[in-house]
Design a protein around this motif. Structure first.
Motif, PDB file in Angstrom:
ATOM      1  N   TRP A 123       0.830  -1.201   0.000  1.00 15.76           N
ATOM      2  CA  TRP A 123       0.000   0.000   0.000  1.00 15.76           C
ATOM      3  C   TRP A 123       0.867   1.256   0.000  1.00 15.76           C
ATOM      4  CZ3 TRP A 123      -3.950   0.844   4.576  1.00 15.76           C
ATOM      5  CH2 TRP A 123      -4.930   1.759   4.201  1.00 15.76           C
ATOM      6  N   VAL A 124       1.870   1.280   0.873  1.00 19.07           N
ATOM      7  CA  VAL A 124       2.765   2.442   0.955  1.00 19.07           C
ATOM      8  C   VAL A 124       3.551   2.598  -0.348  1.00 19.07           C
ATOM      9  CG1 VAL A 124       4.844   3.319   2.121  1.00 19.07           C
ATOM     10  CG2 VAL A 124       2.862   2.536   3.463  1.00 19.07           C
ATOM     11  N   TYR A 125       4.001   1.507  -0.919  1.00 17.21           N
ATOM     12  CA  TYR A 125       4.699   1.580  -2.205  1.00 17.21           C
ATOM     13  C   TYR A 125       3.794   2.224  -3.252  1.00 17.21           C
ATOM     14  CZ  TYR A 125       7.773   0.211  -6.036  1.00 17.21           C
ATOM     15  OH  TYR A 125       8.624   0.241  -7.118  1.00 17.21           O
ATOM     16  N   LEU A 126       2.542   1.787  -3.289  1.00 18.61           N
ATOM     17  CA  LEU A 126       1.570   2.369  -4.215  1.00 18.61           C
ATOM     18  C   LEU A 126       1.369   3.849  -3.925  1.00 18.61           C
ATOM     19  CD1 LEU A 126      -0.710   1.978  -6.419  1.00 18.61           C
ATOM     20  CD2 LEU A 126      -2.248   1.611  -4.467  1.00 18.61           C
ATOM     21  N   LEU A 127       1.121   4.191  -2.669  1.00 14.82           N
ATOM     22  CA  LEU A 127       0.825   5.580  -2.303  1.00 14.82           C
ATOM     23  C   LEU A 127       1.984   6.525  -2.627  1.00 14.82           C
ATOM     24  CD1 LEU A 127      -0.948   5.056   1.146  1.00 14.82           C
ATOM     25  CD2 LEU A 127      -2.017   5.545  -1.070  1.00 14.82           C
ATOM     26  N   LYS A 128       3.202   6.079  -2.342  1.00 21.22           N
ATOM     27  CA  LYS A 128       4.374   6.938  -2.584  1.00 21.22           C
ATOM     28  C   LYS A 128       4.601   7.200  -4.067  1.00 21.22           C
ATOM     29  CE  LYS A 128       7.064   6.085   1.598  1.00 21.22           C
ATOM     30  NZ  LYS A 128       8.307   5.512   2.165  1.00 21.22           N
ATOM     31  N   GLY A 129       4.063   6.351  -4.924  1.00 25.37           N
ATOM     32  CA  GLY A 129       4.271   6.508  -6.363  1.00 25.37           C
ATOM     33  C   GLY A 129       3.145   7.236  -7.086  1.00 25.37           C
ATOM     34  N   LEU A 130       2.119   7.659  -6.358  1.00 27.27           N
ATOM     35  CA  LEU A 130       0.978   8.302  -7.013  1.00 27.27           C
ATOM     36  C   LEU A 130       1.316   9.699  -7.506  1.00 27.27           C
ATOM     37  CD1 LEU A 130      -1.990   7.258  -4.682  1.00 27.27           C
ATOM     38  CD2 LEU A 130      -1.272   6.215  -6.837  1.00 27.27           C
ATOM     39  N   THR A 131       0.838  10.014  -8.695  1.00 24.68           N
ATOM     40  CA  THR A 131       0.985  11.364  -9.241  1.00 24.68           C
ATOM     41  C   THR A 131      -0.104  12.256  -8.647  1.00 24.68           C
ATOM     42  OG1 THR A 131      -0.528  10.983 -11.081  1.00 24.68           O
ATOM     43  CG2 THR A 131       1.802  10.387 -11.443  1.00 24.68           C
ATOM     44  N   GLN A 132       0.024  13.547  -8.867  1.00 26.03           N
ATOM     45  CA  GLN A 132      -1.001  14.485  -8.390  1.00 26.03           C
ATOM     46  C   GLN A 132      -2.352  14.167  -9.020  1.00 26.03           C
ATOM     47  OE1 GLN A 132      -0.307  16.648  -5.850  1.00 26.03           O
ATOM     48  NE2 GLN A 132      -2.513  16.803  -5.800  1.00 26.03           N
ATOM     49  N   ASP A 133      -2.362  13.842 -10.307  1.00 25.29           N
ATOM     50  CA  ASP A 133      -3.622  13.482 -10.973  1.00 25.29           C
ATOM     51  C   ASP A 133      -4.240  12.238 -10.338  1.00 25.29           C
ATOM     52  OD1 ASP A 133      -3.564  15.610 -12.711  1.00 25.29           O
ATOM     53  OD2 ASP A 133      -2.731  14.460 -14.393  1.00 25.29           O
ATOM     54  N   GLU A 134      -3.410  11.267 -10.006  1.00 26.23           N
ATOM     55  CA  GLU A 134      -3.925  10.051  -9.375  1.00 26.23           C
ATOM     56  C   GLU A 134      -4.452  10.344  -7.966  1.00 26.23           C
ATOM     57  OE1 GLU A 134      -1.333   6.545 -11.523  1.00 26.23           O
ATOM     58  OE2 GLU A 134      -0.341   7.774 -10.000  1.00 26.23           O
ATOM     59  N   PRO A 142     -21.085   3.797  -1.116  1.00 21.63           N
ATOM     60  CA  PRO A 142     -22.549   3.712  -1.143  1.00 21.63           C
ATOM     61  C   PRO A 142     -23.205   3.801   0.231  1.00 21.63           C
ATOM     62  CG  PRO A 142     -21.604   1.551  -1.503  1.00 21.63           C
ATOM     63  CD  PRO A 142     -20.457   2.530  -1.484  1.00 21.63           C
ATOM     64  N   ALA A 143     -22.559   3.269   1.260  1.00 23.28           N
ATOM     65  CA  ALA A 143     -23.160   3.300   2.596  1.00 23.28           C
ATOM     66  C   ALA A 143     -23.221   4.729   3.140  1.00 23.28           C
ATOM     67  CB  ALA A 143     -22.389   2.400   3.547  1.00 23.28           C
ATOM     68  N   GLU A 144     -22.237   5.536   2.771  1.00 24.90           N
ATOM     69  CA  GLU A 144     -22.201   6.923   3.234  1.00 24.90           C
ATOM     70  C   GLU A 144     -22.773   7.871   2.188  1.00 24.90           C
ATOM     71  OE1 GLU A 144     -18.220   7.770   4.563  1.00 24.90           O
ATOM     72  OE2 GLU A 144     -18.169   5.933   5.760  1.00 24.90           O
ATOM     73  N   ASN A 145     -23.067   7.326   0.999  1.00 27.45           N
ATOM     74  CA  ASN A 145     -23.623   8.101  -0.106  1.00 27.45           C
ATOM     75  C   ASN A 145     -22.804   9.359  -0.382  1.00 27.45           C
ATOM     76  OD1 ASN A 145     -25.431   8.429  -2.211  1.00 27.45           O
ATOM     77  ND2 ASN A 145     -26.786   9.724  -0.996  1.00 27.45           N
ATOM     78  N   LYS A 146     -21.485   9.166  -0.495  1.00 29.64           N
ATOM     79  CA  LYS A 146     -20.626  10.317  -0.768  1.00 29.64           C
ATOM     80  C   LYS A 146     -19.390   9.915  -1.562  1.00 29.64           C
ATOM     81  CE  LYS A 146     -17.376  10.986   2.949  1.00 29.64           C
ATOM     82  NZ  LYS A 146     -16.850  11.911   3.908  1.00 29.64           N
ATOM     83  N   GLU A 147     -18.831  10.916  -2.222  1.00 32.23           N
ATOM     84  CA  GLU A 147     -17.591  10.743  -2.963  1.00 32.23           C
ATOM     85  C   GLU A 147     -16.422  10.934  -2.002  1.00 32.23           C
ATOM     86  OE1 GLU A 147     -15.277  12.880  -6.694  1.00 32.23           O
ATOM     87  OE2 GLU A 147     -17.465  12.980  -6.599  1.00 32.23           O
ATOM     88  N   VAL A 148     -15.460  10.013  -2.057  1.00 31.65           N
ATOM     89  CA  VAL A 148     -14.292  10.073  -1.184  1.00 31.65           C
ATOM     90  C   VAL A 148     -13.050  10.195  -2.062  1.00 31.65           C
ATOM     91  CG1 VAL A 148     -12.957   8.877   0.604  1.00 31.65           C
ATOM     92  CG2 VAL A 148     -15.462   8.625   0.524  1.00 31.65           C
ATOM     93  N   GLY A 149     -12.309  11.264  -1.877  1.00 34.93           N
ATOM     94  CA  GLY A 149     -11.069  11.459  -2.616  1.00 34.93           C
ATOM     95  C   GLY A 149      -9.952  10.596  -2.052  1.00 34.93           C
ATOM     96  N   LEU A 150      -9.010  10.216  -2.895  1.00 38.46           N
ATOM     97  CA  LEU A 150      -7.908   9.383  -2.422  1.00 38.46           C
ATOM     98  C   LEU A 150      -7.053  10.117  -1.395  1.00 38.46           C
ATOM     99  CD1 LEU A 150      -6.770   7.318  -5.528  1.00 38.46           C
ATOM    100  CD2 LEU A 150      -8.440   6.767  -3.748  1.00 38.46           C
ATOM    101  N   LYS A 151      -6.836  11.421  -1.582  1.00 38.46           N
ATOM    102  CA  LYS A 151      -6.085  12.184  -0.576  1.00 38.46           C
ATOM    103  C   LYS A 151      -6.779  12.087   0.777  1.00 38.46           C
ATOM    104  CE  LYS A 151      -4.420  15.879  -3.583  1.00 38.46           C
ATOM    105  NZ  LYS A 151      -4.518  17.320  -3.814  1.00 38.46           N
TER     106      LYS A 151
END
Length: 178
Positions: A123-134, A142-151
């Motif tokens: 997970w950390v390897y993935l997170l450290k490699g994310l671009t700003q767009d990602e 669906p349970a909270e009926n909201k959009e959750v950003g990756l940040k």
């Protein structure tokens, strides 16, 4: 101690609206350290201690440890969906019922701690490699009926690590186990 203090020993998650690069770096570092810190915290606990609830009508330490793996595994998959699909609707799960399954109530905690070590490394390897767009991608919960950003979700899971660590630590302090 009041019930809300027992339920939320560090308070509820408070993710800033303007998430900075420094926030993300600190959160990723916390996620990276969590499995080892959890292992160190729980290493000397007996089976009876592991089966002690952190509060009345709460999960046992054993259930909390297994819940962390279940929850973080789900989050890792949610990141993958958000990175490969356009605002996917994720699959929610009933964490309370998962915690009542026999594995969560009886399985040795080292299995989830070892799994957390591997999972968090990936997970950390993935997170450290994310671009700003990602990092700007999101999913729909669906349970909270909201959009959750990756940040935002990185912050939520850094909080989640601390939240459950403190459940265990505070119980150990109250019981004089440290």
């Amino acid at each position: 101690m009041r019930l809300d203090q027992l339920k939320y020993p560090i308070g509820k998650a408070d993710i800033p609206k303007n998430i900075t690069k420094k926030n993300i770096e600190e959160w990723i570092s916390l996620i990276e350290r969590f499995p080892q810190e959890l292992e160190f915290l729980t290493r000397g606990l007996s089976e009876n201690q592991l089966d002690t609830p952190y509060r009345e009508n709460g999960w046992t330490i054993r259930q909390v440890v297994h819940h962390c793996y279940d929850s973080h595994q789900n989050s890792y998959i949610r990141f993958k969906w958000a990175l490969t699909e356009e605002k996917p609707v994720i699959k929610a799960y009933n964490e309370k019922l998962w915690a009542e399954l026999h594995d969560s109530k009886s399985m040795p905690i080292f299995l989830s701690i070892d799994a957390l070590k591997a999972l968090h490394s990936k997970w950390v390897y993935l997170l450290k490699g994310l671009t700003q767009d990602e990092l700007n991608k999101s999913f729909i919960h669906p349970a909270e009926n909201k959009e959750v950003g990756l940040k935002e979700n990185i912050g939520i899971y850094a909080w989640h690590c601390r939240h459950h660590y403190h459940h265990i630590e505070q119980l150990m302090i109250r019981k004089g186990w440290q």
